[in-house]
Write a protein that holds these residues in place. Structure first.
Motif, short mmCIF file in Angstrom:
data_model
loop_
_atom_site.label_atom_id
_atom_site.label_comp_id
_atom_site.label_asym_id
_atom_site.label_seq_id
_atom_site.Cartn_x
_atom_site.Cartn_y
_atom_site.Cartn_z
N GLU A 2 0.61 -1.04 -0.39
CA GLU A 2 0.26 0.04 -0.13
C GLU A 2 0.99 1.18 0.45
O GLU A 2 0.45 2.11 -0.56
N LEU A 3 2.13 1.38 1.04
CA LEU A 3 2.42 2.66 1.19
C LEU A 3 2.77 2.59 -0.18
O LEU A 3 3.72 3.20 -1.16
N LYS A 4 4.11 1.45 -1.01
CA LYS A 4 4.54 0.66 -2.35
C LYS A 4 3.88 1.39 -3.03
O LYS A 4 4.43 2.95 -4.09
N LYS A 5 2.58 1.30 -3.60
CA LYS A 5 1.56 2.45 -4.15
C LYS A 5 1.44 3.63 -4.39
O LYS A 5 1.24 4.42 -5.70
N ASN A 6 1.23 3.71 -3.26
CA ASN A 6 0.73 5.42 -2.79
C ASN A 6 2.59 6.12 -3.34
O ASN A 6 2.02 7.30 -4.17
N VAL A 7 3.63 5.87 -2.88
CA VAL A 7 4.63 6.30 -3.48
C VAL A 7 4.91 6.67 -4.73
O VAL A 7 5.86 7.41 -5.92
N GLU A 18 11.21 5.51 9.77
CA GLU A 18 10.28 6.97 10.80
C GLU A 18 9.94 8.32 9.36
O GLU A 18 9.11 9.08 9.83
N VAL A 19 11.50 8.47 9.28
CA VAL A 19 11.78 9.48 8.50
C VAL A 19 11.11 9.08 7.11
O VAL A 19 10.29 10.28 6.18
N VAL A 20 11.12 8.33 6.21
CA VAL A 20 10.18 7.78 5.51
C VAL A 20 8.68 8.39 5.07
O VAL A 20 7.93 8.24 4.35
#
Length: 617
Positions: free
Chosen positions: A501-506, A610-612
């Motif tokens: 999900e996070l990869k798709k968003n980016v 955390e930064v990413v």
């Protein structure tokens, strides 16, 4: 004359969309955001299409059924209109001065006109121009006959070539015909007084549509999904471009200048009312037969030969040759499109070699990159900009490829970013409801560049030269500016290991731009903000590093939004958990991600995760 602004209301998916233009204009955005419809709307505006089917009208859902807009309105502002245009038929009292102030304070002055077409389902279109409010002079208030207008000063020669040449000059003109007559000949005699304080929209400027339309830019539309029909013998893009080149050559010919003389003689021979000519005898015999079948019914056929441009229409027989002549149908789509673009490139070279003050041309490309090899696509991009640098051409492209846009080119460029959202729509009965509509955000590349200081321009020029695909920023919802190669490598590896999900968003919503230094970050932030884009920024704190730490405050000030600023303390290597090397920093970072992370997102050190996640979520 150049198209400056175009408003589309009620056409296909466009409820109410404003589009801006320059020498080179690009339409970008996701699929199904109305890019192709804009190109078709330009073609509708500049051709004499009289009716549109109901399927072209904006549709929306209301109370479980489909409702349709009852009007399509296309409104255009054209700029760089010459002062002499006031003497053109249909233009008197319709030139409006404008003053444009550029970001560097330079003022550009000129004339503009406003032209509008309105379509209703299955009805003939209405053509209007914005005009200074006009009042008929008192001496003409009671004049109804052509002969009386001539007596009051209308040159009789001005009737030649018009529909009024053979009109009974001693008969009162009906109301509608009189209004058309006044609009047609308002340049020939002082029929009206024009107000300097009030304006209005007037119908049928110039009397008939062609009088104004023939002065507006021509349009050449090159669709995306085309093939051998583009090289057809009677129609298609290839025929259109060849006709453009034919017109250039023809206008320089002494034989063409004599052509009108012979056309006039031919028109005399083709006079249906002259029974001494063969054509007149033919019409007389034909009407005798008709009268024998239907008493009192007659036919009148008049050859229109008054304009050599219309009377002389070339037809080109087209084939293609490699080692032998080959039919067009045997060629691949990419070859055919490349052939069309090669012809356009030749036109650009020819246009730059000659100074023309003729009618301008708007070339509408739909996804020019389709079917082309990367090398051919690069040449196509160069062709687009070459055409845009000539005075009589204006280029409008829809594209899904950032590689078709070169931000380093010093020509006027506007990018129109099209997107959809839910907005309130008002129906004819005054009710409002939510509906998906298209929005546009225009980016003026040249104006943004002019806001920068001298050294800032140098930094932006440098990054554009190094990375000529920086145009990717316009194809993403969010922009993250990073310092350099090390950050880019680490981020790429991080993204590849992210949860789905996070990869798709980016991947779908973000574009990462490598600035190659802190000084360039400042310039890029200012450049993007001048176009209405506020990016995110990530950079090292560099505490105690001479020449780097001093850049932190200018970056913060330029961004002026701390929620979009991430400062790594003290540098990315510290966050990752190893000592910064003195050389080969990108290679060391890559080795670290391979050895320590072992292709597992959960093994990335928590400080970096955390930064990413803070940036991308």
């Amino acid at each position: 004359m150049k198209l400056h602004k175009f408003q589309i209301e009620g056409y296909r998916r466009h409820y109410n969309t404003d589009i801006m233009f320059s020498n080179a204009s690009f339409l970008i955005g996701e699929n199904n955001t109305g890019k192709s419809s804009i190109l078709k709307a330009i073609e509708l505006l500049l051709t004499d299409t009289s009716k549109l089917p109901e399927s072209f009208f904006f549709k929306f859902f209301q109370d479980d059924y489909i409702n349709t807009c009852r009007e399509i309105t296309l409104t255009a502002e054209f700029r760089e209109v010459p002062d002499t245009a006031s003497s053109w038929r249909g233009f008197k009292g319709r030139l409006f001065p404008y003053v444009e102030t550029l970001p560097d304070g330079t003022e550009i002055k000129g004339n503009s006109i406003f032209y509008r077409k309105t379509f209703t389902p299955d009805m003939s279109r209405i053509i209007e121009m914005k005009s200074r409010k006009k009042t008929l002079n008192k001496e003409f208030e009671d004049v109804k006959k052509i002969s009386d207008f001539i007596e009051k000063g209308l040159p009789k020669d001005s009737l030649k070539g018009t529909k009024y040449e053979k009109e009974n000059q001693d008969t009162n003109l009906a109301k509608g015909k009189l209004e058309e007559f006044l609009n047609t000949f308002e340049n020939e005699i002082e029929l009206f007084d024009y107000s300097s304080a009030e304006d209005e929209w007037i119908q049928n400027p110039g009397g008939i549509a062609g009088n104004v339309l023939s002065r507006l830019p021509k349009v050449l539309y090159i669709p995306a999904h085309d093939g051998s029909e583009n090289l057809g013998e009677t129609k298609g893009t290839f025929q259109s471009i060849l006709s453009e080149l034919f017109t250039d050559v023809r206008n320089e010919s002494d034989n063409y200048k004599k052509a009108q003389e012979y056309l006039n003689k031919l028109a005399t021979e083709m006079d249906p009312e002259d029974s001494t000519t063969e054509f007149g005898k033919m019409m007389e015999g034909l009407n005798g037969v008709l009268d024998g079948v239907f008493t009192g019914i007659g036919l009148n056929a008049q050859a229109e030969l008054s304009d050599a441009d219309d009377a002389i229409k070339p037809k080109f027989s087209v084939s293609m040759t490699s080692n032998i002549p080959t039919s067009v149908e045997m060629q691949g789509t990419g070859v055919i499109r490349s052939t069309v673009f090669a012809l356009l490139r030749y036109k650009a070279i020819r246009d730059m070699e000659k100074k023309s003050d003729g009618r301008s041309l708007i070339i509408c490309f739909e996804e020019p990159e389709l079917y082309l090899h990367p090398n051919a696509a690069n040449q196509m991009r160069d062709t687009i900009y070459a055409l845009a640098t000539t005075s009589n051409n204006q280029i409008v492209c829809s594209t899904h490829s950032p590689y078709m846009i070169d931000l380093s080119k010093q020509v006027g460029q506007v990018l129109n970013y099209l997107s959809t959202n839910i907005s309130a729509v008002e129906t004819e009965d005054g009710t409002c409801f939510d509906c998906e509509v298209i929005n546009n955000q225009p980016f003026n590349i040249q104006d943004a560049f002019k806001t920068l200081q001298s050294d800032e321009k140098d930094y932006v020029k440098l990054i554009l030269k190094i990375d000529d695909y920086l145009a990717r920023i316009f194809f993403a919802k969010n922009i993250l500016i990073i310092e350099g190669d090390t950050e880019e490598i680490v981020l790429k590896e991080t993204i590849s290991l992210m949860p789905d999900e996070l990869k798709k968003n980016v991947l779908c919503n973000w574009q990462i731009v490598r600035a190659r230094g802190k000084a360039t970050i400042i310039s890029l932030v200012k450049y993007l903000k001048a176009m209405g884009i506020t990016p995110y920024v990530m950079h090292d704190l560099d505490s105690g590093v001479t020449g780097a730490e001093v850049m932190n405050k200018p970056i913060k000030d330029a961004l002026s939004d701390d929620s979009r600023l991430t400062v790594l303390e003290n540098c990315i290597e510290d966050i990752l958990g190893y000592t910064p090397p003195s050389s080969n920093k990108p290679h060391k970072a890559y080795q670290h991600t391979q050895v320590k992370w072992k292709s597992d997102y959960n093994k990335i050190n928590p400080e970096w995760r955390e930064v990413v996640e803070k940036i991308f979520t």
